[in-house]
Design an enzyme around this catalytic site. Structure first.
Site, PDB file in Angstrom:
ATOM      1  N   HIS A 236       0.837  -1.199   0.000  1.00  0.00           N
ATOM      2  CA  HIS A 236       0.000   0.000   0.000  1.00  0.00           C
ATOM      3  C   HIS A 236       0.874   1.251   0.000  1.00  0.00           C
ATOM      4  O   HIS A 236       1.008   1.954   0.998  1.00  0.00           O
ATOM      5  CB  HIS A 236      -0.935   0.006   1.214  1.00  0.00           C
ATOM      6  CG  HIS A 236      -1.991  -1.048   1.141  1.00  0.00           C
ATOM      7  ND1 HIS A 236      -1.876  -2.262   1.789  1.00  0.00           N
ATOM      8  CD2 HIS A 236      -3.179  -1.079   0.476  1.00  0.00           C
ATOM      9  CE1 HIS A 236      -2.957  -2.988   1.553  1.00  0.00           C
ATOM     10  NE2 HIS A 236      -3.753  -2.301   0.749  1.00  0.00           N
TER      11      HIS A 236
ATOM     12  N   HIS B  93       1.092   1.582  -5.836  1.00  0.00           N
ATOM     13  CA  HIS B  93      -0.262   1.030  -5.890  1.00  0.00           C
ATOM     14  C   HIS B  93      -1.264   2.112  -6.271  1.00  0.00           C
ATOM     15  O   HIS B  93      -2.164   1.882  -7.100  1.00  0.00           O
ATOM     16  CB  HIS B  93      -0.625   0.417  -4.539  1.00  0.00           C
ATOM     17  CG  HIS B  93      -2.051  -0.066  -4.461  1.00  0.00           C
ATOM     18  ND1 HIS B  93      -2.558  -1.054  -5.278  1.00  0.00           N
ATOM     19  CD2 HIS B  93      -3.081   0.316  -3.644  1.00  0.00           C
ATOM     20  CE1 HIS B  93      -3.833  -1.264  -4.978  1.00  0.00           C
ATOM     21  NE2 HIS B  93      -4.169  -0.438  -3.990  1.00  0.00           N
TER      22      HIS B  93
ATOM     23  N   HIS C   9      -6.883   6.754  -3.110  1.00  0.00           N
ATOM     24  CA  HIS C   9      -7.771   5.863  -2.344  1.00  0.00           C
ATOM     25  C   HIS C   9      -7.088   5.177  -1.162  1.00  0.00           C
ATOM     26  O   HIS C   9      -7.766   4.695  -0.251  1.00  0.00           O
ATOM     27  CB  HIS C   9      -8.374   4.802  -3.270  1.00  0.00           C
ATOM     28  CG  HIS C   9      -7.443   3.660  -3.577  1.00  0.00           C
ATOM     29  ND1 HIS C   9      -6.376   3.775  -4.437  1.00  0.00           N
ATOM     30  CD2 HIS C   9      -7.416   2.384  -3.115  1.00  0.00           C
ATOM     31  CE1 HIS C   9      -5.744   2.621  -4.508  1.00  0.00           C
ATOM     32  NE2 HIS C   9      -6.359   1.756  -3.708  1.00  0.00           N
ATOM     33  N   ASP C  10      -5.740   5.107  -1.144  1.00  0.00           N
ATOM     34  CA  ASP C  10      -5.033   4.459  -0.024  1.00  0.00           C
ATOM     35  C   ASP C  10      -4.001   5.398   0.614  1.00  0.00           C
ATOM     36  O   ASP C  10      -3.033   4.939   1.233  1.00  0.00           O
ATOM     37  CB  ASP C  10      -4.340   3.180  -0.488  1.00  0.00           C
ATOM     38  CG  ASP C  10      -5.267   1.971  -0.448  1.00  0.00           C
ATOM     39  OD1 ASP C  10      -6.258   2.023   0.308  1.00  0.00           O
ATOM     40  OD2 ASP C  10      -5.024   0.993  -1.173  1.00  0.00           O
TER      41      ASP C  10
ATOM     42  N   ASP D 205      -8.813  -1.552  -8.035  1.00  0.00           N
ATOM     43  CA  ASP D 205      -8.052  -1.804  -6.810  1.00  0.00           C
ATOM     44  C   ASP D 205      -7.373  -3.167  -6.864  1.00  0.00           C
ATOM     45  O   ASP D 205      -6.433  -3.437  -6.121  1.00  0.00           O
ATOM     46  CB  ASP D 205      -8.990  -1.718  -5.607  1.00  0.00           C
ATOM     47  CG  ASP D 205      -8.240  -1.421  -4.314  1.00  0.00           C
ATOM     48  OD1 ASP D 205      -7.019  -1.130  -4.380  1.00  0.00           O
ATOM     49  OD2 ASP D 205      -8.856  -1.466  -3.245  1.00  0.00           O
TER      50      ASP D 205
END
EC number: 3.1.4.-
Length: 975
Positions: free
Chosen positions: A724, A728, A767-768, A878
């Protein structure tokens, strides 16, 4: 105006001529002529209608045909025309009828004329006696007529001038055989296709095995096109060939240039009979055609996939089906069947199919082939006719009319009859040598018409039956059994739930054929109920039981019965939900979908016990997971907000003029792991934004963009997560870009506006952000600051969204400066919604909701649809690492499993619950088993659903997933 006394006659007349047109006895033009003549009060027609008041329909039709013949003849021809005497049925000329009571020298007839009259009398007596049930004849009269008939026949045979008569008798016998063949053809075709869904029963097993699935598919193909085995060949991008042999149930990889060269010569939409083709020796050898009597090869539309159907014998009534593909253009059905077979065979090895999914596809394909079977029926009818007549076939394809002629025969007097098979291809034939003035030929013509119309009716019945089946297959709360008139099971809507099977002591074995209800049900109360129902012959019988019995009736004839069990799996509070309130309708629909999701997961776990302690458990809705909370002795303090803190920018303003050197940025082969320089990674993001014209459209300051991307990079990489991290984030954003690229090439290209795409791409990148390298479960069990802050709900996802939006509130990193007021708030809502969809506990609900909504006609017209599609795209992206070739996919798998290993070790040190699927991941076979299940049950269905919406444009990625699953399973089973 028509007189009232004869009004019923005229109504009957209009009905009969409509039936005659349907039966092809008259043309539409002749039907119109009859209506016009009646309007003009043609006395001959008016009298004919009045005289046929008591005649049956067949006699009325004969009168109409004779009337039309006279209308189309000259006056000279009409003088020699015979008419049928209503009382005797004998055909006589009008002159002879007028003078039959007066005999003079002028009335003497020749021997030839006498023999003709005897023949007429013979035909009339045969007709009367054959329709004895329609005539009021006493037994003595019948016997007398039979004796007269015998005398006439003996006289005819012993007469010196009987050559012509004998010829006519032989002709009539031959035509009777043709009539019998038409009747037998209809019976055989109907019998063959009536039970084509019996193989569906093989699928009605809660524990559907791979062997049963393969056997079911083989039975299905055998009954559809008489194929015993199939071989399919896939030409890969590197020109290598992957061949599957059904008889051995295995794949073979080859790299034969000759095979590749031969496949490039084959055009789609053409069926090749390899037995008669010498141009493809390598393919013939590859497909092992010598082992079979017939081998038909077809290339799928727009694909380098070739399917060969092997026929071991040609005794079946449908053995000629594939040979008709070119003649009658049935390639769409064949392509659908080939695709179904390939996908089923491939996916069966890597994904568990649900029986209902297979059943639904089998029914859809089956009814398509039953519709096409009318061409086989037409062809066989033509073959039957060719035993006596010369037949020319006319096929109007819209662009041109093709004519296929049969071998010629010699006829002394050549006459012809046109016959049109009512069909969308406008198939018609010309029957040379047929004369409808001859009774024998008219009999053949009528039987041809009747048989074909009956078969069309049979097809319609099959379509209605299949539609009925597919409705119940989709039903989640209904179980239906269908039995024929002999009480044999012919349909089961879905696998029998265990509670119903146990309650009613149902003994169902999918492998047994023609099971009766007495063998199936062991419950005495239910059997007694069925027996009483059948004895009473009720069409519908009310019951306060869990089951209902319904009678099947067709034209007042008993055709069997249904037994329907109800399972009330969902209840709603009528006081709470007003179904007339649109907002409450949506809430009710949401609850229904959630209930269906839970049922699906329960079924998945029931059929696949290996996933109970696997990573799949992470993806279950939070409400269905077992929550185990362990309190710690100490709680970490909240981290203070650090707004406005700047970090060194890795991307500078002058870098934006540098060219991005990362390849494949617009497709799914993109690999961020091959990029070492951080600036090049940042330029990937910039290039994507430029591709969608977002920098210019929203006036994004370039210096602000550099600062924003540098902050995002820092927050991703500050914890040095193995998986993560910023790689990514960029990879997910690029995958969203690639999906949008494919979406723009479909009919749904306009469903997402530029505004929607900007929010989607940016949320994919962010998103992360600030990921802890742990799962939500760890955060909740550790009572972390984040878990407390977000009340255990989508903890990390809310954290990622919040961190990203804080950057958009700081001037030097706010790339959305052009968005003001409500527009910014709308962007913010979409941004948060997208990131929350990456919560893996929403996985099953998301797929179920998406697959349900996209079936609606107006999908995309509401904001909720945009939200759902965006969520589906980001959630699919994802898992972009898994949808690549195995060597690259494997690198991403090692990265995420390394984080799981670290979490498992930390949980042990802190005394938190350790999740079983994170144990021993350092052992390759253990990790391989987890990865195989993860890709099989989670990732692949997700990508498959997304690909289906995009017109199967992601099929290559689905194929990569299939390969990945097989590779991991091989590794898992290696030790």
């Amino acid at each position: 105006m028509l007189s009232n006394p004869h009004l019923s006659n005229y109504i009957r007349f209009f009905q009969i001529i409509s039936d005659m047109e349907q039966e092809c006895l008259i043309t539409q033009k002749e039907k119109h002529q009859l209506k016009v003549n009646l309007t003009l009060k043609d006395m001959q027609l008016v009298n004919m209608i009045a005289l046929n008041t008591d005649a049956d329909d067949e006699e009325f039709k004969y009168s109409i045909i004779n009337y039309l013949r006279k209308q189309n003849q000259s006056p000279r021809q009409r003088q020699g025309q015979k008419i049928r005497c209503k009382s005797t049925g004998i055909e006589m000329s009008p002159i002879r009828l007028m003078r039959r009571n007066s005999v003079s020298k002028e009335s003497k007839i020749t021997e030839e004329q006498l023999m003709q009259q005897i023949d007429d009398l013979n035909d009339s007596l045969v007709m009367i006696l054959s329709n004895e049930n329609k005539c009021i004849l006493t037994h003595p009269v019948t016997e007398k007529l039979k004796s007269i008939l015998e005398v006439i026949q003996k006289t005819t045979i012993s007469s010196p001038s009987t050559t012509n008569t004998k010829t006519l008798q032989v002709d009539e016998t031959e035509n009777c055989k043709i009539v019998d063949k038409f009747t037998q053809l209809y019976s055989d075709m109907k019998k063959h296709y009536t039970d084509y869904l019996n193989c569906h029963l093989l699928l009605m097993d809660n524990n559907l095995s791979y062997e049963t699935l393969v056997q079911s598919v083989r039975v299905f193909v055998k009954r559809l096109i008489d194929s015993d085995q199939i071989t399919y060949l896939h030409i890969r991008e590197d020109q290598s060939q992957q061949t599957y042999y059904s008889v051995e149930d295995q794949y073979i990889i080859t790299n034969d240039k000759q095979i590749y060269n031969e496949t490039q010569l084959i055009q789609p939409n053409k069926v090749l009979l390899l037995d008669e083709c010498n141009f493809y020796p390598a393919l013939s050898e590859q497909f092992k055609i010598k082992l079979y009597k017939r081998n038909y090869l077809i290339k799928l539309n727009n694909q380098d996939v070739f399917v060969c159907f092997h026929l071991s014998d040609q005794t079946s009534i449908i053995s000629e089906f594939l040979a008709l593909a070119d003649e009658f253009d049935i390639f769409e059905d064949l392509n659908q069947l080939c695709t179904f077979l390939i996908e089923t065979i491939k996916q069966a090895k890597i994904q568990i199919f649900t029986p209902l999914q297979l059943s639904h596809m089998i029914q859809g394909i089956g009814i398509a082939f039953i519709r096409s079977s009318k061409y086989l029926f037409i062809k066989k009818c033509i073959h039957i006719l060719q035993s006596k007549y010369q037949v020319d076939i006319h096929i109007n394809t819209g662009d041109a009319m093709s004519i296929i002629s049969s071998p010629s025969f010699f006829y002394g007097t050549q006459k012809q009859v046109d016959f049109e098979f009512k069909d969308e291809l406008n198939v018609s034939i010309t029957i040379n040598g047929m004369d409808l003035n001859r009774k024998a030929d008219l009999m053949v013509y009528k039987q041809l018409t009747q048989s074909f119309n009956k078969y069309l009716k049979f097809i319609r019945q099959c379509y209605d039956r299949t539609t009925f089946y597919k409705f119940f297959v989709k039903s989640q709360d209904t179980l239906i059994f269908e039995f024929d008139k002999l009480g044999r099971l012919i349909f089961l809507s879905r696998p029998i739930p265990l509670e119903i099977k146990k309650e009613f002591n149902i003994d169902f074995d999918p492998k047994k054929t023609k099971m009766t209800y007495q063998q199936l049900f062991q419950n005495e109360e239910l059997l007694k109920y069925i027996e009483n129902f059948l004895q009473e012959q009720n069409i519908l019988r009310d019951s306060d039981q869990q089951y209902q019995v319904f009678m099947k009736m067709e034209e007042r004839s008993f055709k069997g019965f249904f037994i329907i069990f109800q399972q009330g799996w969902f209840k709603y509070d009528q006081k709470k939900f007003d179904l007339n309130d649109p907002s409450l309708q949506k809430e009710l629909q949401k609850q229904i979908i959630q209930q269906e999701t839970i049922r699906f997961i329960d079924k998945l776990e029931q059929n696949n016990p290996q996933i109970l302690n696997s990573v799949v458990q992470m993806f279950k809705p939070r409400s269905t997971q077992r929550q185990t909370v362990h309190y710690r002795n100490s709680i970490l303090q909240f981290e203070p907000a650090k707004l406005g803190v700047q970090h060194k920018c890795s991307l500078r303003l002058e870098d934006l003029s540098t060219q991005c050197t990362v390849p494949n940025i617009n497709n799914f082969n993109f690999n961020i792991l091959s990029v070492d320089e951080m600036v090049q990674k940042q330029l990937v993001v910039v290039e994507i934004l430029k591709h969608h014209n977002l920098i210019k459209e929203y006036d994004v300051p370039l210096d602000t963009l550099c600062s924003f991307l540098s902050e995002i990079e820092y927050k991703y990489n500050k914890k040095k997560n193995v998986f993560h991290n910023y790689d990514h984030g960029v990879s997910v954003m690029q995958n969203i870009h690639a999906i949008l690229f494919q979406l723009h090439q479909t009919n749904n290209a306009s469903i997402l506006s530029t505004f929607n795409q900007f929010a989607l791409l940016l949320s994919g990148l962010c998103h992360d952000v600030s990921h802890t390298g742990r799962t939500n479960t760890f955060e909740i069990n550790s009572l972390s600051n984040l878990a407390i802050r977000y009340h255990d709900r989508s903890v990390l996802e809310q954290h990622h969204a919040a961190k990203s939006l804080k950057l958009l509130c700081v001037p030097h990193t706010n790339i959305l400066q052009s968005l003001k007021g409500e527009e910014f708030r709308k962007f913010r809502r979409m941004f948060i919604s997208n990131i929350l969809f990456t919560d893996i506990t929403e996985h099953f609900n998301l797929i179920k909701n998406f697959e349900t909504k996209v079936l609606e006609q107006n999908f995309g017209s509401q904001d909720e649809d945009i939200k759902l599609l965006s969520g589906m795209i980001i959630h699919t992206s994802d898992f972009t690492g898994g949808a690549k070739q195995f060597e690259l996919s494997k690198q991403w798998s090692f990265k995420v499993n390394k984080e799981f290993e670290q979490q498992y070790e930390l949980e042990g040190q802190l005394g938190y619950p350790q999740l079983p699927y994170m144990k021993d991941l350092q052992k390759l076979p253990v990790m391989a088993k987890q990865e195989a299940g993860f890709f099989k049950f989670i990732v692949r269905p997700l990508w498959q659903s997304m690909s289906k919406y995009l017109d199967n444009r992601l099929q290559e990625q689905v194929d990569y997933l299939d390969e990945t699953i097989q590779k991991w399973e091989e590794i898992a089973n290696s030790e």
